[in-house]
Each structure stands twice: as structure tokens, then as C-alpha cells.
Design an enzyme around this catalytic site. Sequence first.
Site, PDB file in Angstrom:
ATOM      1  N   CYS A 130       0.811  -1.226   0.000  1.00  0.00           N
ATOM      2  CA  CYS A 130       0.000   0.000   0.000  1.00  0.00           C
ATOM      3  C   CYS A 130       0.845   1.279   0.000  1.00  0.00           C
ATOM      4  O   CYS A 130       0.540   2.235  -0.713  1.00  0.00           O
ATOM      5  CB  CYS A 130      -0.972  -0.017   1.172  1.00  0.00           C
ATOM      6  N   HIS A 243      -2.578   6.614   4.178  1.00  0.00           N
ATOM      7  CA  HIS A 243      -1.133   6.702   4.422  1.00  0.00           C
ATOM      8  C   HIS A 243      -0.590   7.993   3.785  1.00  0.00           C
ATOM      9  O   HIS A 243      -1.024   8.389   2.693  1.00  0.00           O
ATOM     10  CB  HIS A 243      -0.392   5.535   3.754  1.00  0.00           C
TER      11      HIS A 243
HETATM   12  N1  LIG Z   1      -5.248  -3.099   5.456  1.00  0.00           N
HETATM   13  C1  LIG Z   1      -4.637  -2.581   4.397  1.00  0.00           C
HETATM   14  O1  LIG Z   1      -4.611  -1.349   4.206  1.00  0.00           O
HETATM   15  C2  LIG Z   1      -3.973  -3.470   3.394  1.00  0.00           C
HETATM   16  C3  LIG Z   1      -3.447  -2.895   2.238  1.00  0.00           C
HETATM   17  C4  LIG Z   1      -2.837  -3.717   1.296  1.00  0.00           C
HETATM   18  C5  LIG Z   1      -2.768  -5.056   1.503  1.00  0.00           C
HETATM   19  N2  LIG Z   1      -3.287  -5.600   2.642  1.00  0.00           N
HETATM   20  C6  LIG Z   1      -3.210  -7.049   2.809  1.00  0.00           C
HETATM   21  O2  LIG Z   1      -4.523  -7.597   2.742  1.00  0.00           O
HETATM   22  C7  LIG Z   1      -4.623  -8.722   3.622  1.00  0.00           C
HETATM   23  C8  LIG Z   1      -5.777  -8.523   4.601  1.00  0.00           C
HETATM   24  O3  LIG Z   1      -5.575  -7.343   5.329  1.00  0.00           O
HETATM   25  P1  LIG Z   1      -6.728  -6.698   6.235  1.00  0.00           P
HETATM   26  O4  LIG Z   1      -6.139  -5.407   6.669  1.00  0.00           O
HETATM   27  O5  LIG Z   1      -8.042  -6.698   5.539  1.00  0.00           O
HETATM   28  O6  LIG Z   1      -6.754  -7.716   7.480  1.00  0.00           O
HETATM   29  P2  LIG Z   1      -7.955  -8.030   8.509  1.00  0.00           P
HETATM   30  O7  LIG Z   1      -8.827  -6.846   8.705  1.00  0.00           O
HETATM   31  O8  LIG Z   1      -7.290  -8.611   9.690  1.00  0.00           O
HETATM   32  O9  LIG Z   1      -8.813  -9.164   7.768  1.00  0.00           O
HETATM   33  C9  LIG Z   1      -8.331 -10.458   7.552  1.00  0.00           C
HETATM   34  C10 LIG Z   1      -9.334 -11.258   6.763  1.00  0.00           C
HETATM   35  O10 LIG Z   1      -8.772 -12.558   6.530  1.00  0.00           O
HETATM   36  C11 LIG Z   1      -9.704 -13.548   6.979  1.00  0.00           C
HETATM   37  N3  LIG Z   1      -9.010 -14.743   7.482  1.00  0.00           N
HETATM   38  C12 LIG Z   1      -8.145 -14.825   8.514  1.00  0.00           C
HETATM   39  N4  LIG Z   1      -7.783 -16.125   8.724  1.00  0.00           N
HETATM   40  C13 LIG Z   1      -8.437 -16.841   7.781  1.00  0.00           C
HETATM   41  C14 LIG Z   1      -8.497 -18.222   7.475  1.00  0.00           C
HETATM   42  N5  LIG Z   1      -7.802 -19.133   8.171  1.00  0.00           N
HETATM   43  N6  LIG Z   1      -9.297 -18.625   6.440  1.00  0.00           N
HETATM   44  C15 LIG Z   1     -10.004 -17.726   5.735  1.00  0.00           C
HETATM   45  N7  LIG Z   1     -10.002 -16.401   5.985  1.00  0.00           N
HETATM   46  C16 LIG Z   1      -9.219 -15.971   6.997  1.00  0.00           C
HETATM   47  C17 LIG Z   1     -10.451 -12.873   8.101  1.00  0.00           C
HETATM   48  O11 LIG Z   1     -11.652 -13.578   8.341  1.00  0.00           O
HETATM   49  P3  LIG Z   1     -12.342 -13.636   9.811  1.00  0.00           P
HETATM   50  O12 LIG Z   1     -13.043 -12.317   9.973  1.00  0.00           O
HETATM   51  O13 LIG Z   1     -13.259 -14.782   9.685  1.00  0.00           O
HETATM   52  O14 LIG Z   1     -11.223 -13.827  10.800  1.00  0.00           O
HETATM   53  C18 LIG Z   1     -10.654 -11.499   7.506  1.00  0.00           C
HETATM   54  O15 LIG Z   1     -11.713 -11.527   6.576  1.00  0.00           O
HETATM   55  C19 LIG Z   1      -3.243  -8.870   4.249  1.00  0.00           C
HETATM   56  O16 LIG Z   1      -2.486  -9.764   3.474  1.00  0.00           O
HETATM   57  C20 LIG Z   1      -2.656  -7.482   4.144  1.00  0.00           C
HETATM   58  O17 LIG Z   1      -1.248  -7.492   4.142  1.00  0.00           O
HETATM   59  C21 LIG Z   1      -3.896  -4.840   3.581  1.00  0.00           C
END
Ligand SMILES: NC(=O)c1ccc[n+]([C@@H]2O[C@H](COP(=O)([O-])OP(=O)(O)OC[C@H]3O[C@@H](n4cnc5c(N)ncnc54)[C@H](OP(=O)(O)O)[C@@H]3O)[C@@H](O)[C@H]2O)c1
Length: 334
Positions: A130, A243
Site C-alpha cells: 500500500c 497513508h
Molecule cells: N489493510 C490494508 O490497508 C492493506 C493494504 C494492502 C494489503 N493488505 C493485505 O490484505 C490482507 C488482509 O488485510 P486486512 O487489513 O483486511 O486484514 P484483517 O482486517 O485482519 O482481515 C483479515 C481477513 O482474513 C480472513 N481470514 C483470517 N484467517 C483466515 C483463514 N484461516 N481462512 C479464511 N479467511 C481468513 C479474516 O476472516 P475472519 O473475519 O473470519 O477472521 C478477515 O476476513 C493482508 O495480506 C494485508 O497485508 C492490507
Amino acid sequence: MNRTPHVAVVGATGAVGIEMIQTLEKRRFPVGKLTLLASARSAGKKLKFQGADMPVGELKKDSFRGIDIALFSAGGSISKEFAPLAAQAGCVVIDNSSAFRMDDAVPLVIPEINAGDVKKHQGIIANPNCTTAVTLMALYPLHQAFGVRRIFASSYQAVSGTGAKAIEELERQVGEVVHGKPVTKEVYPHQIAFNVLPHVDSFLPGGYTKEEMKMENEGRKIMHQPAFRASVTCVRVPVYRAHSVAVSAEFERPVTVEAAREVLKKAPGLDVVDNPEAKEYPLPLHIAGRDNCAVGRLRKDCAMDNGLCFWVVGDQLLKGAALNAVQIAELLLK
Ligand SMILES: NC(=O)c1ccc[n+]([C@@H]2O[C@H](COP(=O)([O-])OP(=O)(O)OC[C@H]3O[C@@H](n4cnc5c(N)ncnc54)[C@H](OP(=O)(O)O)[C@@H]3O)[C@@H](O)[C@H]2O)c1
């Protein structure tokens, strides 16, 4: 590719997943059918799409039968395990994690910069980091005009970049501090409320963090510029969303503020907000929820020949994640 594809969102309940669902709706992506997947914890939950309550299913190995495009945002380990299975099942994966970004067989794409790379995919396409995405939205047009050599940068990264639990942590800690209670920590190693942490992602042997090195590594791949160098300090700040990055860039050719402004004004997906006399410059509070990134504080770098300083801000849940992923999906339909 099916013109009205069956789309899956993996990690649908997360900070990025929710934005993906909303972005598909907002951009009127021609979703034929939508499948929402997350962990067993979320199975049975309902999320809104186009006014309807859509059930969330548990991600399983056989979840991808009949799915055309899968938008993954459930973390690197889930991507490593399930993205190859999805690709084998005939689906194109657009992955938000860092799992495949530097894989030679996987295009790493910002549509405004290297849309053509999408065509080289073999089932998986990666979305960039990001902070890198937000920075390159301003740096790449300048690179095209003046030829970038290297940058020095510091990021000011919002807690939503860490996910849904980090948003709760900032909210909770602000309440604890304001009410004179002991501060509890679950996500970050130190208190984030009323503090800044010079620590994003894990440390590498040289002392930089993984997040800091993504700028150089991913920047080289996306800009097709193998000699690009970036020295970055990534900092987590108590901001909910968007950011900011302070950049000093050195170019091959001389650069003036006026010439840079003309280039940036024409850049897609970017607004120039640069009137310091009127106290106008990009702010994360203004940029949160917006598709376009914004750049300002343009000035000649006083410590470098052919140098330019700028301040670029972008909603990392949108351009740094969901919006960029949906834009890539749109390219697949062209
Ligand atoms: N946040 C950002 O700004 C951003 C930007 C770019 C990239 N990313 C990337 O995007 C990804 C997610 O980030 P996020 O910020 O959205 O994280 P988050 O809010 O913690 O969400 C994680 C998601 O993954 C699911 N998950 C976790 N364990 C799982 C499993 N065993 N099987 C299936 N689903 C599972 C969770 O489901 P439950 O609700 O059921 O736990 C939730 O839907 C990461 O790889 C991160 O590096 C994030």
C-alpha cells in the site's frame, strides 16, 4: 473471461475485504455472482452487496469451482495455500498479500503504471504494497518526465493498514488514555494512541524492515526500472485511514517545481493539492474514502542536485488495496 464473472472475495470480513465489496458495487463491476469467503469464525455472517444480505462462507480447498475471479485479502499464509488451488481451478487470483509480489511468474500491477503486465499472468496477479502504491502514483509520472534515480522517504501509516483489529486497538487505547485507565496492547508492541512507532512489519538483518524494502523491490518491478533505489523509514501513526509519505527524489534530468506540477496535474488517479500559502496540502483526513491520491508540498530538494521533495497521501484501503484490485479485475474484462 466471462463478461459477467463469478467473483469471490477471500477475507471478505476484513478491513480490505469490506472495501472490496463496496468498490465492486461503487464501480458497477459487472458481477454475475458474488461469493464471500472468510474463516470458520465468520461462516454464516451476512454482508451487504447491492442492497442484499450476502452470506459469508468458510474458505475451503474446493471453494473455487466455477469462480472466474478471486480477490484475496486474508493474509500471506492463506494466499500461499489457497491462491495456487484457485488458479488450478481455472480462476484468476488478484492477491493483496506480499506472498507472490516478487515472483517472476506473477505480474505486480498498478493499472495507471503497468496495465500491460496483466496480460502476462498465469493465474495469479499481485497487488502492490500500500505505501509503495501511494508513493508510485506521484513518483511514476515524474519518473517518466525526468528519470528517477533514487528516493529517500518516510511514511506515516494509518492503523487500518494493519487490519480491523488495529482500528479497534487505537479506538480502545484513546478511550483508556482519556479515562485514565491502564493502556492495553494486543496488536502493536507499544501504545499507538498519542504515539508514533518507527516499526512497520518485521526487521531484516540490515536494520530496515520488510515494509521499508518493498518500496525499492516492488518499485523496480512496477516501473520496469531495475536501477531504482529507495531508502525508506516506515512509521505507524495514530491515524485511522490513509497513508502519507514524505519523499525526496533524485532524477537523471534537471527538474523544476513548475515542470513537476504540470506533469503531476496530468497524472491519472492523482490530484495536486499544493497551495501552502492558503494552508492547502494533502491530509489523510481529507483523503480517507477517496479513490484519488493527492500530492503537495512540491519544492526543490535543497540537499540534492536534480532533486524534488513532495508529500503524497492516499487511502491505502482503496488505492493501496481494494480499488487497485478491482481496477485489475476491470483490465481482465477488456
Ligand atoms: N489493510 C490494508 O490497508 C492493506 C493494504 C494492502 C494489503 N493488505 C493485505 O490484505 C490482507 C488482509 O488485510 P486486512 O487489513 O483486511 O486484514 P484483517 O482486517 O485482519 O482481515 C483479515 C481477513 O482474513 C480472513 N481470514 C483470517 N484467517 C483466515 C483463514 N484461516 N481462512 C479464511 N479467511 C481468513 C479474516 O476472516 P475472519 O473475519 O473470519 O477472521 C478477515 O476476513 C493482508 O495480506 C494485508 O497485508 C492490507
